[in-house]
Enzyme design. Structure first.
Site, PDB file in Angstrom:
ATOM      1  N   HIS A   1       0.852  -1.186   0.000  1.00  0.00           N
ATOM      2  CA  HIS A   1       0.000   0.000   0.000  1.00  0.00           C
ATOM      3  C   HIS A   1       0.884   1.231   0.000  1.00  0.00           C
ATOM      4  O   HIS A   1       1.955   1.226   0.603  1.00  0.00           O
ATOM      5  CB  HIS A   1      -0.903   0.002   1.242  1.00  0.00           C
ATOM      6  CG  HIS A   1      -2.060   0.914   1.102  1.00  0.00           C
ATOM      7  ND1 HIS A   1      -1.986   2.254   1.376  1.00  0.00           N
ATOM      8  CD2 HIS A   1      -3.327   0.686   0.667  1.00  0.00           C
ATOM      9  CE1 HIS A   1      -3.162   2.804   1.126  1.00  0.00           C
ATOM     10  NE2 HIS A   1      -3.984   1.889   0.689  1.00  0.00           N
TER      11      HIS A   1
ATOM     12  N   ASP B   1      -7.937  -5.633   0.212  1.00  0.00           N
ATOM     13  CA  ASP B   1      -8.421  -6.485  -0.874  1.00  0.00           C
ATOM     14  C   ASP B   1      -7.995  -7.946  -0.739  1.00  0.00           C
ATOM     15  O   ASP B   1      -8.418  -8.780  -1.527  1.00  0.00           O
ATOM     16  CB  ASP B   1      -7.927  -5.940  -2.222  1.00  0.00           C
ATOM     17  CG  ASP B   1      -8.585  -4.620  -2.550  1.00  0.00           C
ATOM     18  OD1 ASP B   1      -9.792  -4.500  -2.281  1.00  0.00           O
ATOM     19  OD2 ASP B   1      -7.897  -3.717  -3.050  1.00  0.00           O
TER      20      ASP B   1
END
Ligand code: CMC
Length: 431
Positions: A308, A366
């Site tokens: 991320h 996710d």
């Protein structure tokens, strides 16, 4: 935003420039470079905005080092456990948790806007039968500005409010209908006696010939998925919405732009890509091969659902999602789901691997969401549309914040030009 007594000094071509340093309520200070070009004649260069704050905001805060996500100050794990999606919508939109009366009024306003204009059905029918639901959503949400003219004046606070409620209320219907169209089933109309998540599940899975009995535990899991994705400060799709709206475009067009950006596999499309990857891996013995590929600089493959831009620690949403995956599969009696086993083993092996540790790559939101959604009965093509439904409130809240700031300006980045310098046109016969 507080001015500090601190300044940063930039020395360029023998001259010094004092740049103000601003402080927020949390997070790193920012160097205010707004007057830099006028004073020093230079731009800053930051493709991908890795060191640039593009706006000020009071909505969401992420501490990437700690792995903390706060909405209006409230930690996401507390909201996921104790609150529910529509309450979180209220919080994001209006700044504080609602009283019981405020929540009842808000839920009633959202619930009464769940139907879409009947003529929009014809718009759906223009798409190819096998269109991806995200393609349909980009088109249909953009087309809302052609159906709801009376809430497109962005200078009218009341119209902004109506557009916000309409969008939050109608997005589940729009996504469910994109799915129904995609699989060739009749559209199912919303039912206002159901809560937000149950209504969405029913619109996806009921058919006129047979109703769908919503399991409250699955509805709770769906609601939690919506809550976990509700906002995430200035991510790519939110920044797209803000940039589109900075020109004065209407809210439906701006949200359509956000949906388009969300679609990419580096952003919201990662949930579909992640489940496809887990299925491709198939069995735990193939994990080392895929980890080796993810580490290979000559192979474009990346572990989807990992890494991320902001989190350099566990994504707090991934922790809740993992727990939810266990609960949902347990409820459905799927205790030996091979994909969940692959996911857990992949997470373990990646976290033990020095490559992922050094680069601070952890599972993101996710990584586990697709497993839950598939267990609920959704095909992978619906994962990103569900993300879009959830994120709509974040886009809208950030859009409203921007529009209600009288000082907001059109977004207009500059560039480092590397092309040809001035040259004269050459007639075709002389080239
Ligand atoms: N697998 C393998 N290596 C990775 C991964 C990954 N998933 N993510 C980053 N890296 C490596 C990358 O190769 C780079 O290495 P080096 O410094 O040697 O060149 C380093 O880590 C930094 O990566 P980056 O691409 O410069 O970082 P970024 O902040 O620009 O990208 C990201 C962030 C999320 C796009 C990236 O981590 C990624 O592509 N992850 C997979 C896709 C994904 O799961 N996206 C969902 C994000 S969360 C939900 C959402 O935003 O919608």
């Amino acid at each position: 935003m507080k001015d500090t007594t601190k300044t940063a000094t930039l020395t360029l071509n023998g001259q010094s420039y004092e740049l103000p340093v601003l402080s927020g309520t949390a997070g790193p200070d920012v160097i205010d470079i707004r007057k830099l070009y006028t004073q020093a004649g230079v731009f800053t260069y930051d493709p991908g905005f890795t060191s640039t704050a593009s706006c000020d905001s009071t909505i969401t805060y992420i501490d990437g080092e700690k792995g903390e996500l706060l909405h209006r100050g409230y930690p996401i794990d507390q909201l996921a456990e104790k609150s529910h999606y529509l309450e979180v919508c209220y919080l994001l939109l209006y700044g504080d948790l609602p009283t019981a009366a405020e929540l009842e009024d808000f839920e009633s306003r959202v619930t009464k806007h769940t139907m879409v204009h009947e003529q929009m059905q014809y718009f759906y029918r223009g798409f190819r039968r096998d269109a991806h639901p995200m393609a349909i959503m980009v088109g249909v949400v953009g087309a809302m500005s052609a159906f709801y003219h009376d809430s497109t004046d962005i200078n009218d606070p009341w119209q902004r409010e109506v557009a916000s409620i309409r969008m939050i209320a109608k997005m589940p219907t729009i996504a469910a209908w994109a799915y129904k169209y995609h699989i060739g089933q009749p559209f199912v109309y919303p039912r206002n006696d159901l809560d937000y998540a149950s209504n969405f599940l029913r619109m996806c899975f009921a058919v006129p010939a047979e109703d769908y009995e919503v399991n409250p535990i699955l509805a709770r899991a769906m609601d939690r998925i919506f809550t976990l994705h509700a906002d995430h400060e200035q991510n790519a799709s939110t920044s797209t919405v803000r940039l589109a709206s900075s020109s004065g475009a209407n809210p439906f067009a701006c949200i359509a732009a956000g949906i388009a950006c969300l679609w990419g596999p580096a952003h919201g499309g990662a949930n579909q890509a992640c489940l496809e990857m887990l299925k491709e891996i198939g069995t735990p013995d193939r994990i080392p091969e895929f980890i080796a590929r993810a580490k290979d600089k000559n192979d474009p493959f990346r572990l989807m659902g990992f890494g991320h831009r902001v989190y350099k620690n566990f994504d707090p949403r991934a922790k809740v999602m993992k727990q939810s995956a266990d609960e949902v599969l347990d409820l459905l009696g799927i205790d030996d789901n091979p994909i969940l086993q692959v996911a857990k083993e992949l997470e373990k092996q990646a976290l033990e691997d020095p490559y992922f540790a050094e680069k601070k790559l952890f599972p993101n939101v996710d990584f586990y969401s697709g497993i839950i959604l598939e267990a609920m009965g959704f095909p992978t093509s619906m994962f990103t549309p569900i993300f879009a439904v959830s994120r709509t409130v974040g886009w809208i809240s950030q859009w409203k914040e921007q529009q209600s700031d009288p000082a907001h300006k059109i977004g207009r980045p500059r560039q480092l030009y590397l092309g040809a310098t001035r040259r004269d046109y050459v007639d075709i016969e002389n080239r």
